[in-house]
Structures are given as C-alpha cells and as structure tokens.
Design an enzyme around this catalytic site. Structure first.
Site, PDB file in Angstrom:
ATOM      1  N   HIS A 142      37.449 -29.039 -65.996  1.00  0.00           N
ATOM      2  CA  HIS A 142      36.034 -29.238 -65.671  1.00  0.00           C
ATOM      3  C   HIS A 142      35.148 -28.549 -66.699  1.00  0.00           C
ATOM      4  O   HIS A 142      34.405 -27.625 -66.400  1.00  0.00           O
ATOM      5  CB  HIS A 142      35.733 -28.731 -64.253  1.00  0.00           C
ATOM      6  CG  HIS A 142      34.280 -28.837 -63.902  1.00  0.00           C
ATOM      7  ND1 HIS A 142      33.645 -30.052 -63.750  1.00  0.00           N
ATOM      8  CD2 HIS A 142      33.326 -27.900 -63.733  1.00  0.00           C
ATOM      9  CE1 HIS A 142      32.362 -29.840 -63.479  1.00  0.00           C
ATOM     10  NE2 HIS A 142      32.139 -28.535 -63.465  1.00  0.00           N
ATOM     11  N   ASP A 200      32.531 -34.716 -61.239  1.00  0.00           N
ATOM     12  CA  ASP A 200      32.898 -35.550 -62.394  1.00  0.00           C
ATOM     13  C   ASP A 200      33.269 -36.963 -61.940  1.00  0.00           C
ATOM     14  O   ASP A 200      32.942 -37.953 -62.610  1.00  0.00           O
ATOM     15  CB  ASP A 200      34.070 -34.908 -63.156  1.00  0.00           C
ATOM     16  CG  ASP A 200      33.719 -33.519 -63.665  1.00  0.00           C
ATOM     17  OD1 ASP A 200      32.576 -33.329 -64.107  1.00  0.00           O
ATOM     18  OD2 ASP A 200      34.585 -32.627 -63.591  1.00  0.00           O
TER      19      ASP A 200
HETATM   20  P1  NAD Z   1      22.310 -20.189 -57.991  1.00  0.00           P
HETATM   21  O1  NAD Z   1      22.011 -19.028 -58.879  1.00  0.00           O
HETATM   22  O2  NAD Z   1      21.192 -21.049 -57.549  1.00  0.00           O
HETATM   23  O3  NAD Z   1      23.052 -19.663 -56.683  1.00  0.00           O
HETATM   24  C1  NAD Z   1      24.125 -18.788 -56.748  1.00  0.00           C
HETATM   25  C2  NAD Z   1      24.148 -17.978 -55.464  1.00  0.00           C
HETATM   26  O4  NAD Z   1      25.266 -17.101 -55.542  1.00  0.00           O
HETATM   27  C3  NAD Z   1      22.885 -17.112 -55.261  1.00  0.00           C
HETATM   28  O5  NAD Z   1      22.348 -17.332 -53.980  1.00  0.00           O
HETATM   29  C4  NAD Z   1      23.410 -15.689 -55.413  1.00  0.00           C
HETATM   30  O6  NAD Z   1      22.724 -14.736 -54.595  1.00  0.00           O
HETATM   31  C5  NAD Z   1      24.858 -15.880 -54.962  1.00  0.00           C
HETATM   32  N1  NAD Z   1      25.731 -14.795 -55.388  1.00  0.00           N
HETATM   33  C6  NAD Z   1      25.767 -14.143 -56.570  1.00  0.00           C
HETATM   34  N2  NAD Z   1      26.706 -13.175 -56.534  1.00  0.00           N
HETATM   35  C7  NAD Z   1      27.285 -13.234 -55.316  1.00  0.00           C
HETATM   36  C8  NAD Z   1      28.307 -12.507 -54.680  1.00  0.00           C
HETATM   37  N3  NAD Z   1      28.948 -11.508 -55.287  1.00  0.00           N
HETATM   38  N4  NAD Z   1      28.633 -12.860 -53.420  1.00  0.00           N
HETATM   39  C9  NAD Z   1      28.013 -13.874 -52.774  1.00  0.00           C
HETATM   40  N5  NAD Z   1      27.027 -14.590 -53.334  1.00  0.00           N
HETATM   41  C10 NAD Z   1      26.667 -14.272 -54.584  1.00  0.00           C
HETATM   42  O7  NAD Z   1      23.444 -21.057 -58.745  1.00  0.00           O
HETATM   43  P2  NAD Z   1      23.922 -22.561 -58.378  1.00  0.00           P
HETATM   44  O8  NAD Z   1      23.103 -23.531 -59.123  1.00  0.00           O
HETATM   45  O9  NAD Z   1      24.052 -22.688 -56.906  1.00  0.00           O
HETATM   46  O10 NAD Z   1      25.384 -22.567 -59.075  1.00  0.00           O
HETATM   47  C11 NAD Z   1      26.423 -21.782 -58.544  1.00  0.00           C
HETATM   48  C12 NAD Z   1      27.691 -21.954 -59.390  1.00  0.00           C
HETATM   49  O11 NAD Z   1      28.194 -23.294 -59.316  1.00  0.00           O
HETATM   50  C13 NAD Z   1      27.521 -21.671 -60.885  1.00  0.00           C
HETATM   51  O12 NAD Z   1      28.627 -20.950 -61.339  1.00  0.00           O
HETATM   52  C14 NAD Z   1      27.523 -23.043 -61.497  1.00  0.00           C
HETATM   53  O13 NAD Z   1      27.939 -23.043 -62.844  1.00  0.00           O
HETATM   54  C15 NAD Z   1      28.537 -23.748 -60.625  1.00  0.00           C
HETATM   55  N6  NAD Z   1      28.509 -25.215 -60.682  1.00  0.00           N
HETATM   56  C16 NAD Z   1      29.693 -25.857 -60.564  1.00  0.00           C
HETATM   57  C17 NAD Z   1      29.751 -27.234 -60.595  1.00  0.00           C
HETATM   58  C18 NAD Z   1      31.070 -27.950 -60.462  1.00  0.00           C
HETATM   59  O14 NAD Z   1      31.118 -29.156 -60.702  1.00  0.00           O
HETATM   60  N7  NAD Z   1      32.143 -27.286 -60.055  1.00  0.00           N
HETATM   61  C19 NAD Z   1      28.569 -27.971 -60.736  1.00  0.00           C
HETATM   62  C20 NAD Z   1      27.367 -27.294 -60.837  1.00  0.00           C
HETATM   63  C21 NAD Z   1      27.343 -25.905 -60.810  1.00  0.00           C
END
Ligand code: NAD
Length: 338
Positions: free
Chosen positions: A200, A173
C-alpha cells in the site's frame, strides 16, 4: 467453488442495513476522533452487525461518542480517552480498527510518516496483544507496508501471534481501481471488481486489471496511465487537500467495507473475499496483499495472485525491493520497541 473474481461480499454499505443478519459484534476504533476515525465510526454505528462500538483516542472522544450515541441504531457507543482508559476501551473487542496516526501532507511519502506512526501503532497493538489477543486487528495507519510487520512482531513478543487475524487495510486501493475503471468504461462501479495486490504505497500498489470483473481491455499506454493513477490516487487527494491531510471519507468507506466483510465472514457467511496486506507465502516477500477468503477465524485461505499478464508480472517484480525494505524497517523497529 468460490470465484476469485466475484465482487467481495461487502459490495457497498447498503448491506450494513440488512435486518436479516442481526449479530452482536464488539468493535473498537482506535484513533476514533480523527479525519478517518469519525466518519468510519459513523458508518459502523449504522450497522446492525455491531452491538458495541468502543471509540478510543487521545483527544475529543467523549464528544464524538456523545454525538454518535444519539443515532437511532442499536450499537451502544462508548468513548474512551487517554492511555489509562485504553485497556477498558479494548475489553471484549472482537474487531479492532486502527486509524490512529498522522496523515501525509503534500510532498510526503507514506514512509515519511514512519517515525511518528510506528510508535503509535506499536503502543496500540501492544495494548491489543495484552487486552484482546484474540481480536481481528485491522490497521489503517500508514505506512501499512511497515505497520503490519510491526503489529506482527508485537504480537509475537507477547506470545499471542496469529497471522490469520492481522490485516493491513488496502481496501481503498480496490475501491479506487473499481471507480476509475467504471468511469473509463461507463460501467456501474458497484458491479466492477479489480483485485489490487502487493502493498500500500506507490509502485507496490498493483492493480490486476487483467483479472477485472467484468472483463475490460485497454491499449497498453492507457493501461499504464490507469495503473499510475491508481498508484498515485492517495497523492491526488493529499494535493487537493493542500495541507489539510489525506483521504478520510473514501478511507472511512473502504475501512467500513472491510470490517463488514470481516464480520460477515465471522458470522459464518461463505465466499467472502477481500484483498489485504497480510503475512504471506505467495511470493518471496514475507508480507503481501492478495485476495483472501475470510472465515470465522480470519483468513481461511489465501487465494494467491492468480494468472498475471506479463505487464503485471513486471509490476510485481519491480515492487519487491521496496516492499522488502519497508517490511524489514518495521520488523527492526518492533525489535527495539520498549
Ligand atoms: P487525523 O490526524 O485526522 O486523525 C488521527 C487521529 O489519531 C487523531 O484523532 C489523533 O488524536 C489520533 N491519535 C494520535 N495518536 C494516537 C494514539 N497514540 N492513540 C490513539 N489515537 C491517537 O489523521 P487521518 O486522516 O484520520 O489518518 C489517520 C492515518 O490513516 C494516517 O496514518 C494516514 O496516513 C492513514 N491512512 C491510511 C489509508 C489506507 O488506505 N490504509 C488511507 C488514508 C489514510
């Protein structure tokens, strides 16, 4: 005195390449094979601040680790897959970053991710509480407004809770606010710093443009439009990706910036400031993001909200109900989590 308005210490990733600050941190990434996890791990692998980079996921980590391990930087990369390898993945970790979880699709709010991500975060942070209770925990998984209360409750259950070491990563952000303001005012984005407070998600994201460095001014209608753009910037990316997920590359950058700031502060650098969603006594919300002075043991001092404009005061007041609801939802989930 440190200035609340100074650009945070990790102003850009170039600092990660400095050779004057060779330190030996052990960092673990949980969810390392995902859209955020992979580029985040690449940026961390590039840093001389890190000597061991432990990559954990439920799929694909051996390949990601083998690939990154060929890069000619000193961090030793290990890959771990599946719950039975999680304790080993966390052994000796000083910083744990958690981007594991499902991302948004068009039409979803961050709260729509709650059911899936709450269990993932509770399971992973329970393992942290058992295997690296002293580590700094940086949660990227959404909804951050609930996943931080979940993490705190899990650490409390295990009797190892330290609120100064649990961080909701809201850095994206701040990165977005800096970029958008720089674009509008024809400034170098690397020299702009806008604190973003609150939470957030949607209207809980509150950019404090009145506290911008350098000082900038906008007519009220432009200020309102800019505020809404910062609040909805994640949705802008979700829509543009049209079902292929949410922000990954900019999030990896933001996550790396936060980790580098934390490592700098842990290494004794003074004046390191980042905003993060943490346990807080600055408002009547029990968790709130404000600028934090970081130190060897995590949060050294909460720098609070500072002076708000009447418009910003109204935004803070309007965010309270939603924030309190998301916090309660997280706490209740954690209470019933087995
Ligand atoms: P993605 O689906 O590409 O990757 C997620 C990964 O997590 C995958 O590799 C999956 O295998 C793994 N995973 C799922 N369950 C798991 C477990 N129990 N243990 C270990 N690994 C596990 O998703 P992404 O685009 O990388 O996003 C991940 C998260 O980040 C989402 O929740 C998204 O909303 C969040 N996000 C946060 C922000 C922020 O500003 N804080 C910004 C963007 C995304």
């Amino acid at each position: 005195m440190f200035s609340r308005l100074a650009r945070p210490a990790a102003s850009g990733l170039l600092r990660g390449f400095s050779t004057s600050a060779q330190k030996n941190a052990n960092v673990a990434v949980l969810g390392a094979a995902g859209g955020i996890g992979q580029p985040l791990s690449l940026l961390l692998k590039n840093s001389p601040l890190i000597s061991n980079l432990s990559l954990y996921d439920i799929a694909h980590t051996p390949g990601v680790a083998a690939d990154l391990s060929h890069i000619e930087t000193r961090a030793k990369v290990t890959g771990w897959i599946g719950p039975e390898q999680l304790p080993e993945a966390l052994r000796g970790a000083q910083v744990v970053v958690i981007p594991a979880g499902v991302p948004r699709k068009p039409g979803m709010t961050r709260d729509d991710l709650f059911n899936t991500n709450a269990s993932i975060v509770a399971t992973l942070t329970e393992a942290c509480a058992k295997h690296c209770p002293e580590a700094m925990i940086c949660i990227i998984a959404n909804p951050v407004n609930s996943t931080i209360p979940i993490t705190s409750e899990i650490f409390k259950k295990h009797g190892v809770y330290n609120p100064n070491r649990i961080f909701g990563v809201t850095t994206l952000d701040i990165v977005r606010a800096n970029t958008f303001v720089a674009e509008l005012k024809a400034l170098d984005p690397a020299r702009v710093n806008i604190p973003v407070v609150g939470g957030h998600a949607g209207k809980t994201i509150i950019p404090l443009i009145s506290q911008s460095t350098p000082k900038v001014e906008f007519p009220q209608d432009h200020l309102e439009a800019l505020t809404v753009r910062i609040q909805d910037a994640g949705t802008e990316v979700v829509k543009a990706k049209a079902g292929a997920g949410s922000a990954t590359l900019s999030m990896a950058y933001a996550g790396a910036r936060f980790v580098f700031s934390l490592l700098d502060a842990m290494n004794g650098k003074e004046g390191v400031i980042e905003c993060s969603f943490v346990r807080s006594e600055e408002t009547d919300c029990t968790y709130f993001s404000t600028p934090l002075l970081l130190g060897k043991n995590g949060i050294e001092k909460n720098l609070g909200l500072g002076k708000l404009s009447p418009f910003e005061e109204k935004l803070v007041a309007e965010a309270m109900n939603e924030l309190k609801g998301s916090i309660k939802k997280g706490e209740e989930f954690a209470k019933n989590f087995k």
